[in-house]
Write an enzyme that holds these catalytic residues in place. Structure first.
Site, PDB file in Angstrom:
ATOM      1  N   CYS A 101      38.292  12.972  -0.150  1.00 26.89           N
ATOM      2  CA  CYS A 101      38.570  13.685   1.093  1.00 26.89           C
ATOM      3  C   CYS A 101      39.226  12.806   2.140  1.00 26.89           C
ATOM      4  CB  CYS A 101      37.289  14.290   1.644  1.00 26.89           C
ATOM      5  SG  CYS A 101      36.036  13.078   2.069  1.00 26.89           S
ATOM      6  N   HIS A 150      31.994  13.933   4.548  1.00 28.43           N
ATOM      7  CA  HIS A 150      33.283  14.572   4.338  1.00 28.43           C
ATOM      8  C   HIS A 150      34.208  14.219   5.496  1.00 28.43           C
ATOM      9  CE1 HIS A 150      35.937  17.351   2.400  1.00 28.43           C
ATOM     10  NE2 HIS A 150      35.988  18.204   3.420  1.00 28.43           N
ATOM     11  N   ASP A 197      41.060  21.918   6.384  1.00 27.15           N
ATOM     12  CA  ASP A 197      40.495  21.007   5.385  1.00 27.15           C
ATOM     13  C   ASP A 197      41.446  20.885   4.211  1.00 27.15           C
ATOM     14  OD1 ASP A 197      39.051  19.455   3.705  1.00 27.15           O
ATOM     15  OD2 ASP A 197      37.220  20.676   3.758  1.00 27.15           O
TER      16      ASP A 197
END
Lengths: 337, 681
Positions: free
Chosen positions: B431, B475, B491
């Site tokens: 991520c 994250h 995202d």
């Protein structure tokens, strides 16, 4: 300064009597009820208190909640320790046994019974005299049983000696607290005067003159023995008797006596002793004479003040003589306490 | 280790025997003490320097050997140099004696040395009390249920050792002594509970904590360079737990906002400290329902607080100030070194700072000039083709989806131009790679953007209903600023690996080895899998309530508890009073069986009375005037001989013991009578 030092112990004594219930001697079986058992932290206990404080402060500082839990668990254990320590001593039954008379200077042996009528084992009870310098005995008492122990105490003076205060204490189970109680049993021991170490020979009355011219050589005329007096021929010494008596305990040599000489009664007369001698020394001499006379097996009469005892040579006679010597010119024990 | 009762030991002092000839009992007691000390040192061994472990263990081995072989303890001139050497070692390792670690290591060595220098009873207490203190210091490392259980075991061992040394004559078996220790401990538990919950607490710290007090904690950091989060993702440690008051949103909506990273130096994203405090509520316009959360945050050693995207105000902390800034980052005034609880309100639908000046957006457009030329070229190309900012965002997400990007925890190393290498080379990452590449692309195409780190997802514990967010849920995502809309969460990882957002990380990664097997079992819907899952949840829930009620309990919670018990107006003095009253009550309840002076019935009489009771039940009650003998006479006439015979034996034995000359000891008579009583029917 002197006033304070005089008042101090008296006050302390009063305090003890008030707080620790130290009263007059107790007769019969004594029951250690809860009011009589005291608990205070021991030295290790005070250390433990410090530890708890340290643990608490550290836990607070570092926000250690398990540290708090540990602190409280340990504090709780100390509380439970107090209960268990109390239970270890409380509700015990105490009984003092009779004590055999002794001569001054010997150790008096007091017999004590500790009776456990409860269902739990009592461990590590320390029993001894409360006065400092005494060694204590540690005992365990099983459930529903008793334990008998002997405490010895040195004697210095003749007369009736009361048992000193007995202290029972225990640090069981964790050693953090001391549970204790004291007990003054109504037990006394008769202390005879100390026998004079090198007492003069037994006084033989009346017929001493005849003896010199008697049939000292004839074994057939043997009539008994008497205490050795200077001038007695060595061959007349009664070796068999001598072997039986203890010279160290005030006994003396014994000479065989032979008939022809009159049956020389021994009279132990306190009044005949030189008046300028110390009273205690005279009593000591009388005591050693009683021992010697008894050891020789001769009958002896006894005179002490108003007391006249006819000649005899048995155990009750000996005890009566010794008792009279022990208590001579002392206030009677009943009035004394 | 079974101690033997030795006759003749009873009267003599403990010390003398210790010094002269160690007897079997001393050996057993010493070994018990050694075991207890070992239990105390056990949790420390993982933390100490290796030589401290080796030193204290060999000292204890030495003591054990001396005890076994019955040798004398070493003399002072042997022991003092050893102790001094160890102290020097402490100084060389830790460069101090005062720090927490150095202090604890020194205490442990001191304990081991003291074990070799025990001559009087006082030394025993020193050893045991030192051990108690070392137990406390073991809570520096862990206060879990397991360490509490180990500590309890150590306390039991220490208590048993301590009481074992108190016996003077008869010594019961080890098991009986352990039982006594258990009794003491068990009876102390109610007192402990009362004190724990009611003893007035003071909020620590009382003095400054040593610098190393909170070392070694994991959590998000306020900068992000390659590998930061993927390292965290390997940790199954719980970051925080959440109780949501309403329905739990879908997992893909669970973004726990943490730190905003706005500054980029070409390699590392970092946090900007000059963020202004949050402006009035007009900054944040909510378009939907409020999500109320109660969050229990594990200690992180940092000041960041987390809440669902987007929190509206700073949460109230107990005894600490907290704040929220214009970037909607929440933090506390001091590092969070203890588990804390707070409430937060969040808005799932929102507009954030929809009216910002170009000046204010400038920091979110900055890029280091000389890095990632390929990326800059690509962004310029995008910008030329499309005018709508939204479309550019979608185009980049499409790019991630379309091209062969993959999601992995172990991406290949990237060069100086990391974003170039990632976007046009390896195309494999985590991520943090996606978020940073996305933000760089956005900025390069003129759209204000920033990286946000926090946690995504979480698993509900079915047992207690708490949502558990672990470090592995860490994250990073992006926020872009669109005119008229404000900051919008994007995202990019979801574009590549939507399953990462919808499921847990564990299911997206194939674990190897044993962990893989367990995962396989858990992923199957087999009975075994669900059993493990539910056991896991139970354990986790237990841990949570442990945290809530044991580890997180403090002054504020204490007052909360009082309030729930119906005592609203509350102060310290009242709390003390309640504590003392309650503990006095419990203490007297505990003490009652000991203090109660029941009527004294001797064991003999007790047995006699139980026989009478037995016969009364059969219809032959003893008359008040009847003595054992006359009672027996009456029974002889009314009972058959076979039934009477054992009663007669009992009665005559009882009479003999009670009224005759007692030859046997009471205990043996009681034993005998018990046997006889059992024969009576």
């Amino acid at each position: 300064m002197s006033i304070i030092s005089n008042i101090g112990p008296a006050l302390a004594d009063k305090f003890r009597k008030l707080v620790f219930l130290e009263h007059r001697p107790e007769s019969g079986e004594v029951f250690l009820k809860q009011r009589r058992v005291f608990t205070l932290p021991s030295k290790a206990g005070w250390m433990f208190v410090l530890l708890l404080l340290l643990l608490f402060i550290s836990s607070t500082n570092y926000n250690l909640n398990l540290g708090f839990a540990l602190t409280f668990v340990l504090a709780g254990c100390a509380c439970i320790n107090a209960f268990l320590g109390f239970r270890n001593l409380a509700y015990l039954h105490l009984l003092a046994g009779p004590a055999a008379p002794v001569f001054a200077g010997e150790e008096a042996q007091f017999t004590l019974h500790l009776i456990n009528r409860r269902q739990h084992y009592r461990y590590a009870l320390h029993v001894g005299f409360a006065a400092p310098g005494h060694t204590e005995q540690a005992v365990d008492i099983a459930p529903d049983s008793r334990c008998t122990l002997q405490l010895s105490h040195p004697t210095l003076q003749r007369g009736m000696m009361a048992i000193p205060r007995v202290r029972l204490q225990t640090w069981f189970p964790l050693g953090l607290l001391r549970a204790w109680s004291t007990w003054l049993p109504d037990a006394q021991v008769l202390v005879y005067p100390q026998p004079e170490a090198f007492a003069p020979p037994l006084p033989v009355t009346g017929v001493a003159g005849k003896e010199g011219q008697g049939h000292s050589g004839d074994d057939e005329d043997f009539s008994g023995v008497r205490a050795y007096q200077s001038g007695d021929p060595l061959k007349h010494l009664a070796w068999k008797h001598i072997a039986r008596i203890d010279l160290d305990a005030g006994g003396s040599l014994i000479t065989k006596q032979f008939s022809g000489g009159s049956a020389s009664d021994i009279l132990l007369d306190f009044g005949s002793l030189p008046a300028n001698l110390d009273l205690e020394l005279r009593l000591s001499r009388m005591t050693s004479w009683v021992i010697a006379a008894d050891a020789s097996g001769l009958a002896y009469a006894f005179k002490l003040g108003a007391l006249h005892l006819d000649a005899a040579s048995n155990e009750p006679h000996r005890l009566a003589c010794l008792r009279a010597l022990a208590l001579h010119q002392l206030p009677s024990p009943e009035a004394g306490v | 280790m079974k101690p033997s009762n030795l006759p003749g030991f009873s009267l003599s002092g403990w010390q003398r025997h210790w010094k002269n000839r160690p007897l079997a009992r001393d050996k057993a007691d010493t070994l018990l003490l050694l075991t207890a000390c070992l239990l105390v040192l056990l949790p420390h061994l993982a933390v100490f320097a290796w030589w401290v472990n080796a030193g204290s263990l060999s000292l204890m081995l030495w003591r054990g050997w001396l005890t076994f072989s019955g040798r004398r303890l070493p003399r002072a001139w042997v022991l003092i140099p050893v102790a001094l050497t160890l102290m020097a070692g402490i100084y060389l390792t830790y460069h101090t004696f005062l720090g927490r670690e150095a202090g604890v290591a020194m205490l442990a060595l001191l304990l081991s040395c003291k074990l070799l220098e025990m001559h009087a009873k006082r030394d025993l207490y020193i050893v045991i009390f030192l051990s108690f203190f070392l137990l406390l210091t073991s809570f520096f490392y862990s206060q879990s249920i397991a360490s509490a259980a180990l500590a309890l075991l150590a306390v039991l061992a220490l208590l048993t050792a301590q009481l074992s040394f108190q016996y003077t004559g008869a010594v019961p078996s080890l098991w009986k002594r352990i039982k006594l220790g258990l009794t003491i401990l068990g009876m102390a538990i109610p007192l402990t509970l009362i004190a724990f919950f009611l003893f007035p607490r003071i909020q620590g710290p009382l003095w400054g904590l040593p610098g190393d007090a909170n070392a070694g904690r994991s959590g998000l950091s306020d900068s992000m360079s390659p590998g930061n989060i993927s390292k965290l993702a390997l940790s199954e440690e719980i970051a925080f737990r959440v109780k949501l008051s309403g329905a739990t949103p879908a997992k893909s909506e669970l973004y726990w906002r943490g730190i905003v990273l706005n500054r980029y130096d070409g390699r590392t994203w970092s946090h900007e400290d000059d963020a202004k405090p949050a402006a009035s509520t007009s900054d944040l316009i909510s378009n939907g329902d409020v999500l109320r959360q109660e969050i229990i945050l594990e200690p992180s050693g940092q000041t960041w607080l987390f809440a669902l995207d987007m929190p509206d105000a700073a949460p109230q902390l107990e005894g600490m100030l907290s704040g929220i800034n214009s970037q909607r980052e929440m933090n506390s005034a001091q590092p969070i070194n203890n588990r804390i609880r707070y409430q937060a309100n969040s808005h799932g639908q929102y507009r954030l700072q929809s009216t910002l000046t170009a000046q204010a957006l400038l920091p979110s457009l900055r890029l280091p000039a000389s890095y990632n030329p390929q990326t800059l070229r690509y962004a310029a190309k995008l910008r030329q083709g499309i005018s709508d900012e939204r479309q550019i965002v979608n185009e980049v997400l499409q790019f991630f989806r379309r091209e062969n990007f993959s999601y992995t925890l172990e991406p290949p190393l990237l060069g100086v131009n990391g974003i170039d290498d990632f976007l046009f080379g390896s195309r494999a990452g985590f991520c943090e790679h996606y978020a940073s590449a996305f933000v760089v692309l956005m900025r390069a195409s003129g759209i204000p953007a920033r990286v946000v780190t926090g946690y995504q997802g979480g698993a509900i514990n079915n047992v207690d209903g708490y949502l558990e967010i672990r470090q592995s849920d860490a994250h990073a995502w992006a926020e872009v600023w669109l005119s008229g809309i404000g900051w919008l969460r994007v995202d990019p990882t979801a574009a590549v690996a939507p399953e990462r957002i919808q499921k847990n990380l564990g299911s997206t990664q194939n674990s190897r080895g044993l962990a893989g097997l367990v995962n396989l079992a858990m992923s199957n819907d087999s009975w075994f899998g669900s059993a493990i899952r539910s056991a896991n949840m139970r354990w986790s829930a237990l841990n949570n309530s442990w945290n809530l009620w044991v580890l997180n309990y403090n002054q504020a919670r204490q007052f909360d508890l009082m309030r729930t018990l119906g005592l609203s107006e509350f102060d310290w003095a009242q709390l003390s009073l309640i504590f003392f009253l309650l503990s006095a009550t419990v203490m007297s309840l505990l003490a009652l069986p000991f203090m109660l002076n029941r009527p004294q019935i001797s064991a003999l009489d007790r047995l006699y009375l139980s026989l009478c009771q037995k016969l009364a039940n059969q219809g032959y009650p003893r008359q008040a005037h009847e003595a054992p003998y006359s009672y027996g006479q009456r029974l002889r006439t009314s009972l058959p001989d076979t039934q009477y015979a054992p009663i007669h034996r009992f009665l005559s034995a009882y009479s003999a013991a009670k009224y005759g000359k007692n030859v046997q000891s009471e205990a043996s008579t009681v034993k005998h009578l018990k046997i006889l009583l059992a024969q009576c029917r």
